[in-house]
Write a protein that holds these residues in place. Sequence first.
Motif, PDB file in Angstrom:
ATOM      1  N   TYR A  47       0.694  -1.162  -0.087  1.00 15.38           N
ATOM      2  CA  TYR A  47       0.175   0.067  -0.150  1.00 15.38           C
ATOM      3  C   TYR A  47       0.942   1.072   0.049  1.00 15.38           C
ATOM      4  CZ  TYR A  47      -2.970   3.717   1.727  1.00 15.38           C
ATOM      5  OH  TYR A  47      -3.786   4.979   1.875  1.00 15.38           O
ATOM      6  N   VAL A  48       1.949   1.221   1.037  1.00 12.16           N
ATOM      7  CA  VAL A  48       2.696   2.508   0.911  1.00 12.16           C
ATOM      8  C   VAL A  48       3.625   2.523  -0.248  1.00 12.16           C
ATOM      9  CG1 VAL A  48       4.621   3.386   2.071  1.00 12.16           C
ATOM     10  CG2 VAL A  48       2.772   2.433   3.538  1.00 12.16           C
ATOM     11  N   SER A  49       3.958   1.488  -0.812  1.00  9.26           N
ATOM     12  CA  SER A  49       4.906   1.541  -2.099  1.00  9.26           C
ATOM     13  C   SER A  49       3.882   2.116  -3.172  1.00  9.26           C
ATOM     14  CB  SER A  49       5.326   0.176  -2.447  1.00  9.26           C
ATOM     15  OG  SER A  49       6.109   0.139  -3.672  1.00  9.26           O
ATOM     16  N   THR A  50       2.745   1.701  -3.238  1.00  5.08           N
ATOM     17  CA  THR A  50       1.727   2.137  -4.390  1.00  5.08           C
ATOM     18  C   THR A  50       1.186   3.701  -4.153  1.00  5.08           C
ATOM     19  OG1 THR A  50      -0.030   1.310  -3.542  1.00  5.08           O
ATOM     20  CG2 THR A  50       1.089  -0.005  -5.297  1.00  5.08           C
ATOM     21  N   LYS A  51       0.985   3.838  -3.154  1.00  3.24           N
ATOM     22  CA  LYS A  51       0.638   5.317  -2.505  1.00  3.24           C
ATOM     23  C   LYS A  51       1.729   6.312  -2.719  1.00  3.24           C
ATOM     24  CE  LYS A  51      -2.273   7.769  -0.141  1.00  3.24           C
ATOM     25  NZ  LYS A  51      -3.534   8.390  -0.631  1.00  3.24           N
ATOM     26  N   TYR A  52       2.786   6.177  -2.181  1.00  2.00           N
ATOM     27  CA  TYR A  52       3.962   7.261  -2.131  1.00  2.00           C
ATOM     28  C   TYR A  52       4.999   6.654  -3.168  1.00  2.00           C
ATOM     29  CZ  TYR A  52       1.274   8.325   1.850  1.00  2.00           C
ATOM     30  OH  TYR A  52       0.215   8.660   2.814  1.00  2.00           O
ATOM     31  N   GLY A  53       5.668   5.515  -3.322  1.00  5.11           N
ATOM     32  CA  GLY A  53       6.681   5.211  -4.034  1.00  5.11           C
ATOM     33  C   GLY A  53       6.718   5.478  -5.304  1.00  5.11           C
ATOM     34  N   SER A  54       5.566   4.960  -5.961  1.00  4.58           N
ATOM     35  CA  SER A  54       5.418   5.053  -7.422  1.00  4.58           C
ATOM     36  C   SER A  54       5.549   6.580  -7.996  1.00  4.58           C
ATOM     37  CB  SER A  54       3.969   4.524  -7.824  1.00  4.58           C
ATOM     38  OG  SER A  54       4.207   3.198  -7.596  1.00  4.58           O
ATOM     39  N   GLY A  55       4.854   7.512  -7.098  1.00  4.42           N
ATOM     40  CA  GLY A  55       4.923   8.713  -7.715  1.00  4.42           C
ATOM     41  C   GLY A  55       6.342   9.401  -7.744  1.00  4.42           C
ATOM     42  N   LEU A  56       6.944   8.954  -6.452  1.00  2.00           N
ATOM     43  CA  LEU A  56       8.460   9.584  -6.522  1.00  2.00           C
ATOM     44  C   LEU A  56       9.223   8.969  -7.272  1.00  2.00           C
ATOM     45  CD1 LEU A  56       8.547   9.404  -2.443  1.00  2.00           C
ATOM     46  CD2 LEU A  56       8.352  11.485  -3.952  1.00  2.00           C
ATOM     47  N   ALA A  57       9.156   7.884  -7.658  1.00  2.00           N
ATOM     48  CA  ALA A  57       9.857   7.162  -8.709  1.00  2.00           C
ATOM     49  C   ALA A  57       9.852   7.708 -10.108  1.00  2.00           C
ATOM     50  CB  ALA A  57       9.731   5.730  -8.590  1.00  2.00           C
ATOM     51  N   ALA A  58       8.540   8.057 -10.611  1.00  2.00           N
ATOM     52  CA  ALA A  58       8.294   8.541 -11.532  1.00  2.00           C
ATOM     53  C   ALA A  58       8.875   9.651 -11.641  1.00  2.00           C
ATOM     54  CB  ALA A  58       6.702   8.577 -11.968  1.00  2.00           C
ATOM     55  N   ALA A  59       8.669  10.616 -10.836  1.00  2.00           N
ATOM     56  CA  ALA A  59       9.126  12.139 -10.577  1.00  2.00           C
ATOM     57  C   ALA A  59      10.858  12.023 -10.685  1.00  2.00           C
ATOM     58  CB  ALA A  59       8.687  12.894  -9.287  1.00  2.00           C
ATOM     59  N   ASN A  60      11.357  11.041 -10.133  1.00  2.00           N
ATOM     60  CA  ASN A  60      12.627  11.027 -10.130  1.00  2.00           C
ATOM     61  C   ASN A  60      13.011  10.795 -11.250  1.00  2.00           C
ATOM     62  OD1 ASN A  60      15.529  11.129  -9.014  1.00  2.00           O
ATOM     63  ND2 ASN A  60      15.331   8.878  -8.385  1.00  2.00           N
ATOM     64  N   PHE A  61      12.692   9.823 -12.289  1.00  2.00           N
ATOM     65  CA  PHE A  61      12.773   9.401 -13.536  1.00  2.00           C
ATOM     66  C   PHE A  61      12.747  10.467 -14.222  1.00  2.00           C
ATOM     67  CE2 PHE A  61      11.437   7.865 -17.443  1.00  2.00           C
ATOM     68  CZ  PHE A  61      12.543   7.225 -18.135  1.00  2.00           C
ATOM     69  N   GLU A  62      11.792  11.451 -14.301  1.00  2.00           N
ATOM     70  CA  GLU A  62      11.609  12.467 -15.038  1.00  2.00           C
ATOM     71  C   GLU A  62      12.701  13.352 -15.126  1.00  2.00           C
ATOM     72  OE1 GLU A  62       9.824  12.848 -17.963  1.00  2.00           O
ATOM     73  OE2 GLU A  62       8.849  11.026 -17.677  1.00  2.00           O
ATOM     74  N   LEU A  63      13.145  13.584 -13.617  1.00  2.00           N
ATOM     75  CA  LEU A  63      14.169  14.761 -13.351  1.00  2.00           C
ATOM     76  C   LEU A  63      15.419  14.119 -13.905  1.00  2.00           C
ATOM     77  CD1 LEU A  63      15.059  17.042 -11.830  1.00  2.00           C
ATOM     78  CD2 LEU A  63      15.514  15.732  -9.799  1.00  2.00           C
ATOM     79  N   ARG A  64      15.678  12.791 -13.859  1.00  2.00           N
ATOM     80  CA  ARG A  64      17.222  12.419 -14.582  1.00  2.00           C
ATOM     81  C   ARG A  64      17.004  12.338 -15.909  1.00  2.00           C
ATOM     82  NH1 ARG A  64      18.905  13.683 -10.211  1.00  2.00           N
ATOM     83  NH2 ARG A  64      18.802  12.337  -8.125  1.00  2.00           N
TER      84      ARG A  64
END
Length: 75
Positions: A47-64
């Motif tokens: 739950y925590v991974s899908t709620k918070y982690g996915s958005g952060l990972a996508a934002a980090n990918f776009e930034l990189r």
Amino acid sequence: MIGTSWFFILIFAIPLIVFLVWLMKQDKRRGALGIILVLLAAAVAMYVSTKYGSGLAAANFELRKKEAQEQQQGE
């Protein structure tokens, strides 16, 4: 492995595994309580991974990706 991974393994994963093994040995019902706790922890982690982690990972990918494009244009 990077330092953050070792930190997670040493501080969180190993003590959790040791605690769960100890808890399952203490349980008179053949590990039922330990199994329930593992399933509960896995559900919370998903739950925590899908709620918070996915958005952060996508934002980090776009930034990189943006940084890599800027670096290529600068060369």
